[in-house]
Motif scaffolding. Structure first.
Motif, short mmCIF file in Angstrom:
data_model
loop_
_atom_site.label_atom_id
_atom_site.label_comp_id
_atom_site.label_asym_id
_atom_site.label_seq_id
_atom_site.Cartn_x
_atom_site.Cartn_y
_atom_site.Cartn_z
N GLY A 136 -3.69 -4.03 10.32
CA GLY A 136 -4.27 -2.81 10.56
C GLY A 136 -3.35 -1.91 11.57
N ARG A 172 -2.20 -12.56 1.56
CA ARG A 172 -2.37 -10.76 1.62
C ARG A 172 -3.25 -10.38 0.41
N ARG A 175 0.67 -1.23 -0.08
CA ARG A 175 0.02 0.00 -0.01
C ARG A 175 0.84 1.22 0.07
N VAL A 189 -7.12 -8.86 0.48
CA VAL A 189 -7.38 -7.58 -0.07
C VAL A 189 -8.43 -7.77 -1.24
N GLU A 229 1.75 -0.31 5.57
CA GLU A 229 2.04 -1.51 4.75
C GLU A 229 3.46 -1.54 3.96
N PRO A 280 -3.18 -4.65 5.52
CA PRO A 280 -4.48 -5.33 5.47
C PRO A 280 -4.73 -6.39 6.39
#
Ligand SMILES: [Zn+2]
Length: 193
Positions: A81, A153, A62, A157, A85, A78
Protein backbone atom coordinates in the motif's frame (compact mmCIF):
# COMPACT_ATOMS: atom_id res chain seq x y z
CA UNK A 1 -0.04 -14.52 -37.37
CA UNK A 2 2.33 -14.45 -40.30
CA UNK A 3 4.75 -16.53 -38.33
CA UNK A 4 2.08 -19.04 -37.41
CA UNK A 5 0.96 -19.29 -41.02
CA UNK A 6 4.55 -19.57 -42.13
CA UNK A 7 5.22 -22.23 -39.56
CA UNK A 8 2.46 -24.41 -40.88
CA UNK A 9 2.82 -23.61 -44.56
CA UNK A 10 5.55 -26.24 -44.88
CA UNK A 11 3.39 -28.89 -43.34
CA UNK A 12 0.49 -30.71 -44.84
CA UNK A 13 -2.81 -30.52 -43.01
CA UNK A 14 -2.30 -34.16 -41.98
CA UNK A 15 0.62 -33.04 -39.82
CA UNK A 16 -1.43 -30.32 -38.15
CA UNK A 17 -1.08 -31.43 -34.51
CA UNK A 18 -1.84 -29.86 -31.15
CA UNK A 19 1.87 -30.00 -30.32
CA UNK A 20 2.66 -28.20 -33.59
CA UNK A 21 0.26 -25.41 -32.76
CA UNK A 22 1.62 -25.18 -29.21
CA UNK A 23 5.23 -25.02 -30.42
CA UNK A 24 4.37 -22.31 -32.93
CA UNK A 25 2.59 -20.23 -30.31
CA UNK A 26 5.47 -20.73 -27.84
CA UNK A 27 7.90 -19.57 -30.49
CA UNK A 28 6.08 -16.26 -30.66
CA UNK A 29 4.93 -15.87 -27.07
CA UNK A 30 8.20 -16.78 -25.43
CA UNK A 31 10.38 -14.43 -27.43
CA UNK A 32 11.33 -11.75 -24.93
CA UNK A 33 12.34 -8.18 -25.56
CA UNK A 34 15.89 -9.20 -26.36
CA UNK A 35 14.60 -11.30 -29.23
CA UNK A 36 15.89 -14.42 -27.49
CA UNK A 37 13.74 -17.30 -26.41
CA UNK A 38 14.03 -17.64 -22.66
CA UNK A 39 12.83 -21.00 -21.46
CA UNK A 40 13.75 -22.83 -18.28
CA UNK A 41 13.39 -26.58 -18.52
CA UNK A 42 13.33 -26.77 -14.74
CA UNK A 43 9.97 -25.07 -14.26
CA UNK A 44 6.47 -25.75 -15.66
CA UNK A 45 5.29 -24.16 -18.90
CA UNK A 46 2.85 -21.87 -17.06
CA UNK A 47 5.79 -20.37 -15.13
CA UNK A 48 7.75 -19.70 -18.33
CA UNK A 49 4.71 -17.97 -19.79
CA UNK A 50 4.36 -15.81 -16.66
CA UNK A 51 8.07 -14.89 -16.86
CA UNK A 52 7.67 -13.88 -20.50
CA UNK A 53 4.70 -11.69 -19.57
CA UNK A 54 6.62 -10.13 -16.67
CA UNK A 55 9.61 -9.31 -18.88
CA UNK A 56 7.49 -7.43 -21.39
CA UNK A 57 5.31 -5.88 -18.67
CA UNK A 58 2.14 -7.59 -19.84
CA UNK A 59 0.72 -8.58 -16.50
CA UNK A 60 -2.34 -7.05 -14.90
CA UNK A 61 -0.68 -4.83 -12.35
CA UNK A 62 -2.92 -2.05 -11.14
CA UNK A 63 -1.04 0.63 -13.08
CA UNK A 64 -1.32 -1.43 -16.27
CA UNK A 65 -5.08 -1.74 -15.71
CA UNK A 66 -5.38 2.03 -15.12
CA UNK A 67 -3.39 2.70 -18.30
CA UNK A 68 -5.84 0.50 -20.19
CA UNK A 69 -8.73 2.60 -18.87
CA UNK A 70 -9.99 0.05 -16.34
CA UNK A 71 -11.77 1.75 -13.46
CA UNK A 72 -10.28 0.40 -10.22
CA UNK A 73 -10.48 1.95 -6.74
CA UNK A 74 -6.72 2.21 -6.23
CA UNK A 75 -3.49 1.86 -8.17
CA UNK A 76 -1.47 1.25 -5.01
CA UNK A 77 0.33 -2.03 -4.39
CA UNK A 78 -2.09 -4.45 -2.71
CA UNK A 79 0.73 -5.97 -0.66
CA UNK A 80 2.30 -2.89 0.98
CA UNK A 81 0.00 0.00 0.00
CA UNK A 82 3.01 2.31 -0.14
CA UNK A 83 3.64 2.65 -3.85
CA UNK A 84 1.99 2.43 -7.26
CA UNK A 85 1.77 -1.21 -8.28
CA UNK A 86 4.12 -1.48 -11.24
CA UNK A 87 5.83 -4.64 -12.45
CA UNK A 88 9.16 -3.37 -11.10
CA UNK A 89 7.61 -2.62 -7.72
CA UNK A 90 5.71 -5.85 -7.10
CA UNK A 91 8.65 -8.08 -8.16
CA UNK A 92 11.47 -5.94 -6.81
CA UNK A 93 11.11 -2.97 -4.51
CA UNK A 94 7.97 -4.02 -2.59
CA UNK A 95 8.66 -4.97 1.03
CA UNK A 96 7.31 -8.48 0.40
CA UNK A 97 9.56 -9.02 -2.64
CA UNK A 98 12.68 -7.42 -1.17
CA UNK A 99 12.42 -9.63 1.95
CA UNK A 100 12.20 -12.70 -0.28
CA UNK A 101 15.19 -11.63 -2.40
CA UNK A 102 17.21 -11.12 0.76
CA UNK A 103 16.34 -14.63 2.00
CA UNK A 104 17.06 -16.16 -1.43
CA UNK A 105 20.43 -14.39 -1.53
CA UNK A 106 21.38 -15.85 1.86
CA UNK A 107 20.06 -19.30 0.98
CA UNK A 108 21.98 -19.55 -2.32
CA UNK A 109 25.00 -17.62 -1.01
CA UNK A 110 25.08 -15.33 -4.02
CA UNK A 111 25.61 -11.59 -4.52
CA UNK A 112 22.58 -9.44 -3.60
CA UNK A 113 19.82 -9.69 -6.19
CA UNK A 114 19.00 -6.27 -7.71
CA UNK A 115 15.67 -4.82 -6.59
CA UNK A 116 15.14 -2.44 -9.51
CA UNK A 117 12.96 -4.94 -11.34
CA UNK A 118 12.78 -8.14 -13.40
CA UNK A 119 14.94 -7.02 -16.33
CA UNK A 120 17.81 -6.15 -13.96
CA UNK A 121 17.46 -9.57 -12.37
CA UNK A 122 17.70 -11.26 -15.79
CA UNK A 123 20.85 -9.24 -16.56
CA UNK A 124 22.18 -10.24 -13.12
CA UNK A 125 21.60 -13.95 -13.91
CA UNK A 126 23.24 -13.68 -17.33
CA UNK A 127 26.33 -12.07 -15.80
CA UNK A 128 26.84 -14.64 -13.03
CA UNK A 129 30.19 -16.40 -13.07
CA UNK A 130 29.01 -19.88 -12.15
CA UNK A 131 28.60 -23.20 -13.99
CA UNK A 132 25.71 -23.51 -16.44
CA UNK A 133 24.01 -26.11 -14.23
CA UNK A 134 24.14 -23.81 -11.23
CA UNK A 135 22.98 -20.82 -13.28
CA UNK A 136 20.01 -22.83 -14.58
CA UNK A 137 19.02 -23.75 -11.03
CA UNK A 138 19.35 -20.15 -9.79
CA UNK A 139 17.28 -18.94 -12.74
CA UNK A 140 14.57 -21.54 -11.98
CA UNK A 141 14.49 -20.46 -8.32
CA UNK A 142 14.13 -16.81 -9.35
CA UNK A 143 11.26 -17.77 -11.65
CA UNK A 144 9.75 -19.63 -8.70
CA UNK A 145 9.99 -16.45 -6.60
CA UNK A 146 8.18 -14.44 -9.30
CA UNK A 147 5.53 -17.15 -9.61
CA UNK A 148 5.03 -17.23 -5.82
CA UNK A 149 4.82 -13.43 -5.49
CA UNK A 150 2.22 -13.19 -8.25
CA UNK A 151 0.21 -16.09 -6.84
CA UNK A 152 0.34 -14.60 -3.36
CA UNK A 153 -0.62 -11.16 -4.67
CA UNK A 154 -3.61 -12.59 -6.54
CA UNK A 155 -4.73 -14.45 -3.41
CA UNK A 156 -4.58 -11.15 -1.51
CA UNK A 157 -6.57 -9.29 -4.17
CA UNK A 158 -9.16 -11.88 -5.15
CA UNK A 159 -9.35 -14.30 -2.23
CA UNK A 160 -8.92 -12.15 0.87
CA UNK A 161 -5.36 -13.38 1.41
CA UNK A 162 -5.55 -16.73 3.14
CA UNK A 163 -1.82 -17.36 2.81
CA UNK A 164 0.76 -16.00 5.25
CA UNK A 165 3.65 -14.06 3.75
CA UNK A 166 5.94 -15.45 6.48
CA UNK A 167 5.63 -18.87 4.83
CA UNK A 168 6.33 -17.67 1.29
CA UNK A 169 10.05 -18.37 1.41
CA UNK A 170 9.57 -21.91 2.76
CA UNK A 171 7.05 -22.54 -0.02
CA UNK A 172 9.55 -21.30 -2.61
CA UNK A 173 12.25 -23.66 -1.30
CA UNK A 174 9.86 -26.64 -1.36
CA UNK A 175 8.33 -25.75 -4.73
CA UNK A 176 11.63 -25.19 -6.53
CA UNK A 177 13.03 -28.46 -5.13
CA UNK A 178 9.95 -30.36 -6.33
CA UNK A 179 10.07 -28.81 -9.80
CA UNK A 180 13.78 -29.63 -10.09
CA UNK A 181 13.32 -33.22 -8.85
CA UNK A 182 10.46 -33.84 -11.28
CA UNK A 183 12.34 -32.53 -14.30
CA UNK A 184 15.95 -33.57 -13.59
CA UNK A 185 15.75 -37.23 -12.68
CA UNK A 186 19.26 -37.89 -14.04
CA UNK A 187 20.88 -35.24 -11.84
CA UNK A 188 19.25 -35.95 -8.53
CA UNK A 189 20.13 -33.72 -5.62
CA UNK A 190 19.21 -34.41 -2.05
CA UNK A 191 17.00 -32.10 -0.03
CA UNK A 192 20.04 -31.06 2.05
CA UNK A 193 22.12 -30.22 -1.07
ZN1 LIG B 1 4.29 -3.18 -2.48
Amino acid sequence: MKKINGYFSNQSMKEFTVKGIRDAIDEILLTNIYGVTRWSKLVPRKVNVLVWRILINRISTRINLVNKGVDIPSSLCPLCGNSIETCNHIFGQCAVASRLWSLVTKWLQIAPIPLQGPIDIIIYIDNMHVSKDKKDIIEAIIYCVWWSIWKYRNEEVFNNGKNRKEFLFDLIVTQSYMWYSCRCKKKRISWVE
